[in-house]
Design an enzyme around this catalytic site. Sequence first.
Site, PDB file in Angstrom:
ATOM      1  N   GLU A   1      -5.687  -5.814  -2.850  1.00 18.13           N
ATOM      2  CA  GLU A   1      -6.281  -4.665  -2.161  1.00 18.13           C
ATOM      3  C   GLU A   1      -7.102  -3.740  -3.068  1.00 18.13           C
ATOM      4  O   GLU A   1      -6.835  -2.528  -3.137  1.00 18.13           O
ATOM      5  CB  GLU A   1      -5.194  -3.882  -1.406  1.00 18.13           C
ATOM      6  CG  GLU A   1      -4.453  -4.769  -0.409  1.00 18.13           C
ATOM      7  CD  GLU A   1      -3.517  -4.015   0.531  1.00 18.13           C
ATOM      8  OE1 GLU A   1      -3.035  -2.940   0.154  1.00 18.13           O
ATOM      9  OE2 GLU A   1      -3.294  -4.519   1.667  1.00 18.13           O
TER      10      GLU A   1
ATOM     11  N   GLU B   1      -2.717 -10.712   4.622  1.00 19.60           N
ATOM     12  CA  GLU B   1      -1.568  -9.876   4.992  1.00 19.60           C
ATOM     13  C   GLU B   1      -1.740  -9.378   6.412  1.00 19.60           C
ATOM     14  O   GLU B   1      -2.824  -8.930   6.779  1.00 19.60           O
ATOM     15  CB  GLU B   1      -1.445  -8.626   4.097  1.00 19.60           C
ATOM     16  CG  GLU B   1      -1.027  -8.881   2.682  1.00 19.60           C
ATOM     17  CD  GLU B   1      -0.770  -7.572   1.899  1.00 19.60           C
ATOM     18  OE1 GLU B   1      -0.580  -6.502   2.532  1.00 19.60           O
ATOM     19  OE2 GLU B   1      -0.787  -7.630   0.667  1.00 19.60           O
TER      20      GLU B   1
HETATM   21  C1  LIG Z   1      -5.168   1.926  -4.372  1.00 18.75           C
HETATM   22  O1  LIG Z   1      -4.899   2.760  -5.484  1.00 18.75           O
HETATM   23  C2  LIG Z   1      -5.130   4.141  -5.292  1.00 18.75           C
HETATM   24  C3  LIG Z   1      -4.723   4.856  -6.562  1.00 18.75           C
HETATM   25  O2  LIG Z   1      -5.556   4.506  -7.592  1.00 18.75           O
HETATM   26  C4  LIG Z   1      -4.328   4.693  -4.154  1.00 18.75           C
HETATM   27  O3  LIG Z   1      -4.694   6.036  -3.918  1.00 18.75           O
HETATM   28  C5  LIG Z   1      -4.565   3.868  -2.908  1.00 18.75           C
HETATM   29  O4  LIG Z   1      -3.700   4.282  -1.898  1.00 18.75           O
HETATM   30  C6  LIG Z   1      -4.309   2.399  -3.220  1.00 18.75           C
HETATM   31  N1  LIG Z   1      -4.574   1.612  -2.040  1.00 18.75           N
HETATM   32  C7  LIG Z   1      -3.703   0.745  -1.559  1.00 18.75           C
HETATM   33  C8  LIG Z   1      -4.119   0.005  -0.339  1.00 18.75           C
HETATM   34  O5  LIG Z   1      -2.635   0.552  -2.075  1.00 18.75           O
END
Ligand SMILES: *[C@@H]1O[C@H](CO)[C@@H](O)[C@H](O)[C@H]1NC(C)=O
Length: 418
Positions: free
Chosen positions: A206, A326
Amino acid sequence: MKYSCFIAFLAIVIALAQNYSDLVVVEAVSCDGFVSKKDVQFILNGKPFYANGFNAYWLAYEATDPTTRFKITYAFQNATSHGMTIARTWGFHDGGYRALQTAPGSYDELTFQGLDFAIVEAKRLGIKLIITFVNNYSDFGGRKQYVAWAKSSGQNVSSDDDFYTNPLVKQFYKNHVKTMVNRVNTFTKVVYKDEPAIMGWELMNEPQCRADPSGKTLMDWINEMAPYVKSVDSNHLLSTGLEGFYGDSSPQRKTSLNPVAANVLGTDFIANHNLDSIDFASIHSYPDLWFPNLDENARLDYLRKWLEGHIEDAQNILKKPIILGEFGKPSNTPGYTQAQRDAVFTTTFDTIYASAQKGGPAAGALFWHVISDGMDNFKDALSIVLSDNTSTVNIISQQSRKMAFLGGKGKLSRKIKD
Ligand SMILES: *[C@@H]1O[C@H](CO)[C@@H](O)[C@H](O)[C@H]1NC(C)=O
Ligand SMILES: *[C@@H]1O[C@H](CO)[C@@H](O)[C@H](O)[C@H]1NC(C)=O
Ligand SMILES: *[C@@H]1O[C@H](CO)[C@@H](O)[C@H](O)[C@H]1NC(C)=O
Ligand SMILES: *[C@@H]1O[C@H](CO)[C@@H](O)[C@H](O)[C@H]1NC(C)=O
Ligand SMILES: *[C@@H]1O[C@H](CO)[C@@H](O)[C@H](O)[C@H]1NC(C)=O
């Protein structure tokens, strides 16, 4: 069984028997070749490969301790008894308890043997693995840990998004990729890059980059890393691990299909997959998380459109296979019922199958996520225990049989429990 397969099989049995007294010799020995791609289809042993599968991110973690390795075996046996042939798992655990990579370039041998074991069992039971190199989020380390490592080496980095641009962090990432593909499996002595039980790699789970909503930063990173992965492992397929949010290369889809909050994440489903070194497209679907205020019917309707839009683009623009990496129905959604979960699975599977049936690009859907019986430490709102005889498991089983028949693997149906 071909002679060469038989020898390979014996080697696995002998290696496993050394540490694994319970070993049961099963009739299903996989002597499959590598999964490859031709136009919009995956090809396995000369035939189109359409499949059904699951996520089990915990494989290496639980297999690190030889006394809990049976959980991997149980999960895989249950999965194959329901006809599933693809599993997606983490090829990372950066820092922390049972880390795979304890510091940049340093690996815990026992954890790596855990991943070795998961690969051996996948091979033995006929499961193809999709393995992800790093996490966007900080679970199991992820970008945050890489950036922290660089900072403690004196780099001027602060945000997780420096992951995509800092030269030292990029080198750490490439080193990890190189270590993974050149790992010699302690059980089979097969180098990971030569292992047909691995179906392919994903650059990241992701990927997102809020620091640059234009999408350029993430695109530059993919443009650098995807060819790098292919340069060190030309045997395996590669995808991004993307959730599938659209960007500026498809303004119409961006408006009609993205949740509004996704427009600042710096991803671009079309551009991010539209390079030669990316072999197949990746999307995820979580309407419950993206649209908490929609009612159930509207969410199902959205789910179908989200999938159909991407499948169409995979067919017409990307001309590549697409995997739904997913999906699931969180049981903590207000008003949740198992019938709703069944509807999500049925809608998802039917949409995938409608494409696959026509020889189209939708090659499989991997639900999030399988745990084995008794794995309470990994139980959450999305976990499914396959040995629980639920209606959802039955729906999964039916989809496996339908998909396997399309790919000329109809013989699998004999092993499926109805
Ligand atoms: C991806 O990482 C960022 C932090 O760097 C976070 O804010 C975000 O929620 C993350 N996205 C997912 C889908 O985990
Ligand atoms: C088998 O177990 C022994 C300890 O009981 C360990 O030293 C060895 O590395 C293990 N072999 C494999 C292939 O896991
Ligand atoms: C560190 O980076 C920030 C922005 O990326 C910059 O403003 C700052 O001057 C840098 N500090 C040093 C010591 O290079
Ligand atoms: C499925 O897993 C359960 C534990 O969750 C195990 O008892 C059972 O033997 C497994 N079934 C198969 C077919 O492997
Ligand atoms: C699973 O449950 C169904 C009813 O929901 C029942 O008919 C079937 O026999 C059960 N199968 C097993 C293996 O328990």
